[in-house]
Motif scaffolding. Structure first.
Motif, PDB file in Angstrom:
ATOM      1  N   ASN A  53       0.906  -1.178   0.039  1.00 35.26           N
ATOM      2  CA  ASN A  53       0.011   0.045  -0.018  1.00 35.26           C
ATOM      3  C   ASN A  53       1.071   1.271   0.015  1.00 35.26           C
ATOM      4  N   GLY A  54       0.507   2.228  -0.731  1.00 35.75           N
ATOM      5  CA  GLY A  54       1.247   3.472  -0.759  1.00 35.75           C
ATOM      6  C   GLY A  54       1.922   3.691  -2.215  1.00 35.75           C
ATOM      7  N   CYS A  55       2.946   4.540  -2.109  1.00 33.05           N
ATOM      8  CA  CYS A  55       3.770   4.838  -3.423  1.00 33.05           C
ATOM      9  C   CYS A  55       5.143   4.953  -3.150  1.00 33.05           C
ATOM     10  N   THR A  56       6.074   4.915  -4.238  1.00 30.63           N
ATOM     11  CA  THR A  56       7.414   4.799  -4.109  1.00 30.63           C
ATOM     12  C   THR A  56       7.713   6.394  -5.012  1.00 30.63           C
ATOM     13  N   ILE A  57       8.558   7.336  -4.343  1.00 36.77           N
ATOM     14  CA  ILE A  57       8.996   8.413  -4.964  1.00 36.77           C
ATOM     15  C   ILE A  57      10.790   8.274  -5.180  1.00 36.77           C
ATOM     16  N   TRP A  58      11.193   8.912  -6.129  1.00 37.31           N
ATOM     17  CA  TRP A  58      12.681   9.057  -6.585  1.00 37.31           C
ATOM     18  C   TRP A  58      13.358  10.258  -6.589  1.00 37.31           C
ATOM     19  N   PHE A  59      14.108  10.458  -6.017  1.00 35.76           N
ATOM     20  CA  PHE A  59      14.918  11.723  -6.111  1.00 35.76           C
ATOM     21  C   PHE A  59      16.463  11.456  -6.887  1.00 35.76           C
TER      22      PHE A  59
END
Length: 474
Positions: A53-59
């Motif tokens: 559940n949720g999401c992943t963000i990339w930097f």
């Protein structure tokens, strides 16, 4: 905080998510909330739904993004608003499609290479199993190349015994003190792997006191070696064609050598479990041991027959000038009688001390066979005997042997005796029929014609004679 109105997100469906050391998973966050979070952070470059559940963000920089044929995730990548146009999206799709096609091609090539390698590996394993089984059947020892190099002092020139159509032959000594003769297949030899294999298979199955014994072989890389028992007195041609060494062989020794050769051929033709036609019997292929007993060698050109077979036809004529039967040299027909003809030539050479291929009676324009036949017809056969033998030989025995030799070189195969009959004839146990005019009776051609023929047909060569693979009628 960063809420630039000039940025937006482009969706890439079904891709492998980036490999990045700088990413963060937000639990219990919707995809829309994840987008808002990434949009508000100037360092955020992309986001996607997470496996949980949720999401992943990339930097930071994004690495290793590629299209997957099946599965994958929807990745939303941050781009300037100017790149959100339809035209630019189409360009990106083309780039991704090109990269994906390249990946598929590489994958296909790797798969094809794997299949080919696997097939070749199976073929090699099958061949190895066959060779192993063959070696077990032959019970033939295999020597390592390092062992042979040590035994021959790295194939030293000082250890070289001679050279034939197969290649050079070297003397060697194993660590246990046993002396050996090593036949090394030359890279420029007219003979090759087939002759090598032929000799190994044939002679490994043969056991006779008048056949040279094959001790083993060595096959490593480009090297193909045959290891034989060492014959200290070299070959017969070193004696019968040399006036100095010829005196070392008196009549009794030469007669025993002739008998030994005959018994060896009889074994090949009749008494062994394999019926073998040698096809290259000559003085240089008869070796002498320390007791001057003859042993037939060089089976690279021999032919094996099974069952009741006694003859055959070939388009590839192999042998040596001066020893080949007429029907074999002209039409490629060979049989046990072909070897009988070669034996007859060898017998006459041993008695006269003259080479079949080198002798020429200039007065009557006759070769060796024609010369002996003329002497026989005129009742002067004794004059054909080698001068160094005339004192030690018995006239009746010498005439008897010349008679047998002429019977062996008859023009038609059916007029020649079998080797079993020859052995009986040499033992004086049977009456001899009168010989007819022999084959190869005609005189010698001019030197220019011989040289031309030899240069055109010659393929296999030896120290003393030139062997051929194709013979044309003259």
């Amino acid at each position: 905080m960063c809420q630039s109105k000039d940025d937006g997100f482009v969706k890439y469906a079904g891709v492998k998510v980036p490999a990045s050391i700088d990413s963060r998973v937000n639990q219990s966050t919707s995809l829309e909330e994840c987008k808002e979070s990434c949009f508000n952070n100037c360092s955020c470059m992309a986001y996607a739904s997470s496996d949980v559940n949720g999401c992943t963000i990339w930097f930071g920089d994004l690495f290793n993004i590629r299209k997957l044929p099946h599965g994958g995730k929807d990745l939303y990548v941050r781009v300037p608003t100017s790149e959100l146009s339809t035209k630019h999206r189409s360009k990106l799709k083309i780039i991704i499609a090109t990269v994906a096609s390249g990946v598929c091609i590489v994958f296909g090539l790797l798969l094809a290479f794997y299949c080919i390698s696997r097939k070749r590996r199976k073929q090699r394993e099958k061949m190895d199993r066959t060779n192993d089984g063959q070696n077990e059947d032959l019970e033939l020892p295999l020597y390592s190349l390092s062992t042979i190099i040590d035994a021959t002092d790295s194939f030293s020139f000082n250890n070289k015994l001679g050279e034939g159509g197969f290649g050079p032959v070297y003397k060697g000594r194993l660590t246990d003190g046993q002396e050996i003769a090593v036949k090394r297949l030359s890279q420029t030899s007219g003979q090759g792997a087939s002759e090598f294999k032929n000799e190994v298979i044939l002679i490994a199955k043969l056991q006779h006191r008048n056949l040279v014994k094959l001790l083993g072989c060595c096959i490593e890389g480009e090297e193909k070696l045959l290891i034989y028992e060492y014959m200290p007195n070299r070959s017969l041609d070193c004696y019968i064609f040399d006036q100095t060494h010829g005196r070392q062989l008196d009549w009794s020794q030469r007669f025993h050598i002739i008998e030994g050769i005959a018994r060896g051929l009889l074994y090949l033709h009749q008494d062994s479990r394999l019926r073998i036609i040698h096809r290259d019997l000559k003085a240089s292929n008869v070796l002498l041991d320390d007791e001057m007993k003859p042993k037939i060698s060089d089976f690279g050109m021999a032919r094996l027959f099974g069952g009741d077979e006694t003859e055959g036809v070939t388009k590839r004529v192999v042998g040596t000038y001066g020893y080949m039967a007429p029907e074999y040299a002209i039409d490629g027909q060979f049989s046990v009688k072909s070897d009988v003809f070669s034996f007859g030539i060898l017998l006459l050479e041993t008695l006269t001390g003259k080479r079949s291929r080198g002798f020429h009676d200039q007065k009557h324009n006759l070769n060796l066979v024609g010369h002996v036949w003329r002497m026989w017809k005129e009742g002067r056969s004794f004059e054909a005997i080698d001068e160094c033998l005339r004192e030690s030989c018995t006239l009746s025995e010498a005439m008897h042997c010349i008679h047998v030799g002429l019977l062996c070189v008859q023009e038609l195969p059916e007029d020649r005796p079998t080797m079993s009959a020859v052995v009986l004839m040499l033992g004086g146990e049977s009456a001899l029929p009168q010989p007819k005019r022999p084959g190869l009776y005609v005189g010698k051609y001019s030197s220019s014609e011989v040289d031309s023929s030899s240069s055109k047909n010659e393929t296999f060569s030896s120290t003393n004679e030139c062997s051929i693979t194709v013979a044309e009628a003259r």
